[in-house]
Design a protein around this motif. Structure first.
Motif, mmCIF file in Angstrom:
data_model
loop_
_atom_site.group_PDB
_atom_site.id
_atom_site.type_symbol
_atom_site.label_atom_id
_atom_site.label_comp_id
_atom_site.label_asym_id
_atom_site.label_seq_id
_atom_site.Cartn_x
_atom_site.Cartn_y
_atom_site.Cartn_z
ATOM 1 N N GLY A 1 -1.133 45.378 3.424
ATOM 2 C CA GLY A 1 -0.308 46.440 2.860
ATOM 3 C C GLY A 1 -0.658 46.789 1.430
ATOM 4 N N GLY A 2 -1.133 45.803 0.644
ATOM 5 C CA GLY A 2 -1.544 46.078 -0.725
ATOM 6 C C GLY A 2 -2.940 46.681 -0.763
ATOM 7 N N PHE A 3 -3.340 47.154 -1.939
ATOM 8 C CA PHE A 3 -4.614 47.850 -2.057
ATOM 9 C C PHE A 3 -5.430 47.299 -3.223
ATOM 10 N N GLY A 4 -6.737 47.479 -3.129
ATOM 11 C CA GLY A 4 -7.633 47.282 -4.249
ATOM 12 C C GLY A 4 -7.927 45.833 -4.592
ATOM 13 N N TRP A 5 -8.578 45.684 -5.759
ATOM 14 C CA TRP A 5 -8.978 44.357 -6.216
ATOM 15 C C TRP A 5 -7.765 43.481 -6.495
ATOM 16 N N LYS A 6 -6.669 44.098 -6.836
ATOM 17 C CA LYS A 6 -5.456 43.323 -7.093
ATOM 18 C C LYS A 6 -5.013 42.589 -5.836
ATOM 19 N N GLU A 7 -5.095 43.268 -4.702
ATOM 20 C CA GLU A 7 -4.716 42.632 -3.437
ATOM 21 C C GLU A 7 -5.675 41.496 -3.094
ATOM 22 N N LEU A 8 -6.959 41.695 -3.344
ATOM 23 C CA LEU A 8 -7.929 40.633 -3.089
ATOM 24 C C LEU A 8 -7.693 39.435 -4.004
ATOM 25 N N SER A 9 -7.342 39.705 -5.260
ATOM 26 C CA SER A 9 -7.134 38.612 -6.218
ATOM 27 C C SER A 9 -5.891 37.795 -5.895
ATOM 28 N N ARG A 10 -4.968 38.366 -5.143
ATOM 29 C CA ARG A 10 -3.777 37.615 -4.747
ATOM 30 C C ARG A 10 -4.098 36.536 -3.715
ATOM 31 N N ARG A 11 -5.243 36.646 -3.090
ATOM 32 C CA ARG A 11 -5.652 35.701 -2.048
ATOM 33 C C ARG A 11 -7.026 35.139 -2.385
ATOM 34 N N PRO A 12 -7.120 34.381 -3.470
ATOM 35 C CA PRO A 12 -8.442 33.935 -3.936
ATOM 36 C C PRO A 12 -9.169 33.039 -2.943
ATOM 37 N N VAL A 13 -8.427 32.196 -2.221
ATOM 38 C CA VAL A 13 -9.082 31.269 -1.295
ATOM 39 C C VAL A 13 -9.698 32.032 -0.122
ATOM 40 N N VAL A 14 -8.894 32.887 0.512
ATOM 41 C CA VAL A 14 -9.397 33.624 1.680
ATOM 42 C C VAL A 14 -10.481 34.612 1.258
ATOM 43 N N THR A 15 -10.307 35.219 0.098
ATOM 44 C CA THR A 15 -11.341 36.128 -0.398
ATOM 45 C C THR A 15 -12.649 35.385 -0.615
ATOM 46 N N SER A 16 -12.565 34.201 -1.195
ATOM 47 C CA SER A 16 -13.773 33.393 -1.416
ATOM 48 C C SER A 16 -14.421 33.004 -0.096
ATOM 49 N N VAL A 17 -13.600 32.654 0.890
ATOM 50 C CA VAL A 17 -14.132 32.294 2.208
ATOM 51 C C VAL A 17 -14.923 33.453 2.799
ATOM 52 N N ASN A 18 -14.413 34.657 2.646
ATOM 53 C CA ASN A 18 -15.096 35.807 3.237
ATOM 54 C C ASN A 18 -16.329 36.222 2.454
ATOM 55 N N VAL A 19 -16.319 36.007 1.149
ATOM 56 C CA VAL A 19 -17.542 36.222 0.378
ATOM 57 C C VAL A 19 -18.614 35.228 0.821
ATOM 58 N N TRP B 1 -13.404 41.947 6.498
ATOM 59 C CA TRP B 1 -12.136 41.470 5.937
ATOM 60 C C TRP B 1 -11.924 42.022 4.527
ATOM 61 N N ILE B 2 -12.960 41.982 3.710
ATOM 62 C CA ILE B 2 -12.839 42.485 2.341
ATOM 63 C C ILE B 2 -12.527 43.979 2.350
ATOM 64 N N HIS B 3 -13.197 44.739 3.205
ATOM 65 C CA HIS B 3 -12.954 46.181 3.297
ATOM 66 C C HIS B 3 -11.508 46.467 3.677
ATOM 67 N N ASP B 4 -11.032 45.831 4.736
ATOM 68 C CA ASP B 4 -9.690 46.152 5.222
ATOM 69 C C ASP B 4 -8.599 45.638 4.296
ATOM 70 N N THR B 5 -8.860 44.559 3.596
ATOM 71 C CA THR B 5 -7.889 44.088 2.612
ATOM 72 C C THR B 5 -7.860 45.026 1.411
ATOM 73 N N TYR B 6 -9.016 45.453 0.972
ATOM 74 C CA TYR B 6 -9.110 46.363 -0.180
ATOM 75 C C TYR B 6 -8.405 47.688 0.107
ATOM 76 N N PHE B 7 -8.544 48.188 1.326
ATOM 77 C CA PHE B 7 -7.967 49.488 1.662
ATOM 78 C C PHE B 7 -6.600 49.397 2.333
ATOM 79 N N GLY B 8 -5.993 48.218 2.318
ATOM 80 C CA GLY B 8 -4.596 48.103 2.717
ATOM 81 C C GLY B 8 -4.319 47.925 4.191
ATOM 82 N N TYR B 9 -5.336 47.662 4.998
ATOM 83 C CA TYR B 9 -5.109 47.505 6.436
ATOM 84 C C TYR B 9 -4.534 46.138 6.792
ATOM 85 N N ASN B 10 -4.876 45.111 6.023
ATOM 86 C CA ASN B 10 -4.509 43.752 6.417
ATOM 87 C C ASN B 10 -3.132 43.318 5.934
#
Length: 461
Positions: A407-425, A396-405
């Motif tokens: 549309g956005g890219f990078g750490w900025k896209e991950l930071s927009r979804r702190p709850v789901v990102t935390s769940v996947n960590v 999930w982290i890979h595909d979100t970072y690279f825009g597959y999930n």
């Protein structure tokens, strides 16, 4: 009607069209591991989601059915049920993440292909590590099914033969059922029979336990425990859902992989509800002395009935693991060549050789290593802990970072979804915890088995 017909058949009207349904839902067939199969003698991408559900249920529920009542005997009813339900929900989430990753990356056929993507510049290393893990776990799973067949055939025959013979007898049909090159050639519909068989067998087992409750039995709502015993009980429900390593190969043979979430929902709903009911009923009527496998705690007549009804599931599950191990290597060798899709002599010689080799290796490991049961646990801790739980967080982290999930890219896209990102960590960290805890439990179990003299001699009865 004309458009529906065109969606199912090629322009010639002769060859079955397996790509169109997926294309309608946005799946990139041109990048798929099997691609457009029109005109080929062997077509893999033909399965519908109900049959994939049957295949998933077949390869998962055997272990949970036989082992989970014992887990309740270790920790008690309430903690045991909470664990089964929580881990079932957790496994559903990770299954959906794996499905999404496959849809995002149609070229993925197995965990090795996923590792190639996930490891980036070290993709070659990721492919080899995750491919090896998948192969080892599949081969060990075949061996585990052969050992379960020992118990089944031994119960049915009152152990009149050496258990080594039972393993060999069961290995032959396991190998034969693995031989068809595509799942739709036999194993898909056999999995429906296998699913029915394990459910009926377990209903019979519950009836046997209910009509013959153990005299003087005890059972507890909760139990005090130390880390070793508690994690031993946790390991059973964890590995009762340990079939995710099979998801990529199964989804790869779907006519429309975008329908795979339905199969994941079906699998986890059926497995979780079934596990809870079976584990609680068997524990309540047999009590704290319930063994693993649970069928062995039944009166002889009922045990024979349950084992006899479960044999189709043991057989098809073993064949499915066997088939998958062989196919991972076969696809690796012939991907993109005519030997994968056509009935060439080379393709069939290599395929049959792989199936026979996997079966033979599983037989040798299961019968020749006295601690094989513990090694299956170690393999599950090393690989299933990651394939079923931890690695989904990384996907999930890979595909979100690279825009597959999104549309956005990078750490900025991950930071927009702190709850789901935390769940996947946390999902990734949970995989690490299960892996380390599982290794501790099974390595300690091996040490205790040797110290107590419980380790059998190689190739013994």
């Amino acid at each position: 009607m004309a458009s529906e017909k065109q969606a199912c058949y090629s322009s010639t009207g002769d060859d079955y069209e397996v790509t169109e349904p997926a294309q309608r839902h946005g799946y990139r067939v041109d990048q798929d591991v099997f691609g457009d199969e029109r005109g080929h003698g062997i077509q893999y991408r033909t399965l519908t989601w109900p049959f994939v559900s049957f295949l998933m249920i077949t390869e998962i529920v055997t272990y949970g059915t036989l082992s989970l009542p014992y887990s309740l005997a270790v920790v008690g009813i309430v903690p045991g049920v909470i664990l089964i339900v929580f881990l079932g929900a957790f496994a559903l989430y990770t299954a959906l993440v794996l499905v999404k990753f496959k849809i995002n990356h149609p070229e993925v056929h197995n965990m090795g292909d996923a590792g190639f993507i996930l490891f980036g510049p070290l993709g070659w290393l990721g492919r080899e590590i995750l491919s090896l893990g998948t192969l080892l776990f599949a081969i060990f799973a075949v061996g585990g099914q052969l050992l379960a067949a020992d118990a089944a055939l031994g119960s049915l025959s009152d152990n009149k033969l050496c258990l080594l013979w039972y393993t060999g007898i069961f290995a032959i049909p396991t190998m034969l059922l693995s031989l068809p090159r595509a799942l739709n050639m036999g194993l898909s519909w056999l999995s429906a029979v296998a699913t029915f068989s394990i459910i009926v067998a377990s209903v019979v087992a519950m009836a046997g336990a209910g009509s013959n409750p153990t005299p003087g039995r005890t059972y507890e709502v909760t139990k005090p425990s130390n880390f070793y015993l508690a994690f031993s009980s946790i390991a059973n429900p964890v590995f009762a859902y340990a079939g995710h390593f099979m998801f990529f190969p199964l989804i790869s043979e779907m006519r429309d992989p975008t329908q795979a979430p339905k199969a994941a929902w079906c699998l986890q709903t059926v497995a979780t509800l079934f596990y809870v009911v079976f584990a609680v009923v068997m524990y309540l009527y047999i009590g704290d002395e319930v063994p693993s496998p649970a069928y062995s705690g039944l009166p002889p007549t009922w045990a024979k009935a349950a084992w006899g009804l479960a044999i189709p599931n043991l057989l098809v599950a073993g064949a499915l693991y066997n088939h998958t191990a062989a196919k991972i290597i076969h696809v690796r060798i012939f991907r993109g060549s005519r030997h994968l899709h056509d009935n060439t002599l080379l393709g069939w010689v290599v395929w049959v050789s792989l199936v026979v080799s996997v079966t033979g290796l599983a037989f040798v490991l299961a019968t020749g290593i006295g601690i094989f049961g513990y090694l299956v646990g170690i393999a599950a801790a090393l690989f299933a802990a990651w394939y079923t739980y931890g690695i989904a967080g990384a996907f999930w982290i890979h595909d979100t970072y690279f825009g597959y999930n999104f549309g956005g890219f990078g750490w900025k896209e991950l930071s927009r979804r702190p709850v789901v990102t935390s769940v996947n960590v946390l999902t990734f960290l949970a995989g690490a915890f299960i892996c380390i805890g599982g290794l501790y439990v099974y390595i300690k179990g091996i040490a205790e088995a040797y110290s107590s003299g419980a380790v059998g001699a190689p190739f013994s009865c």
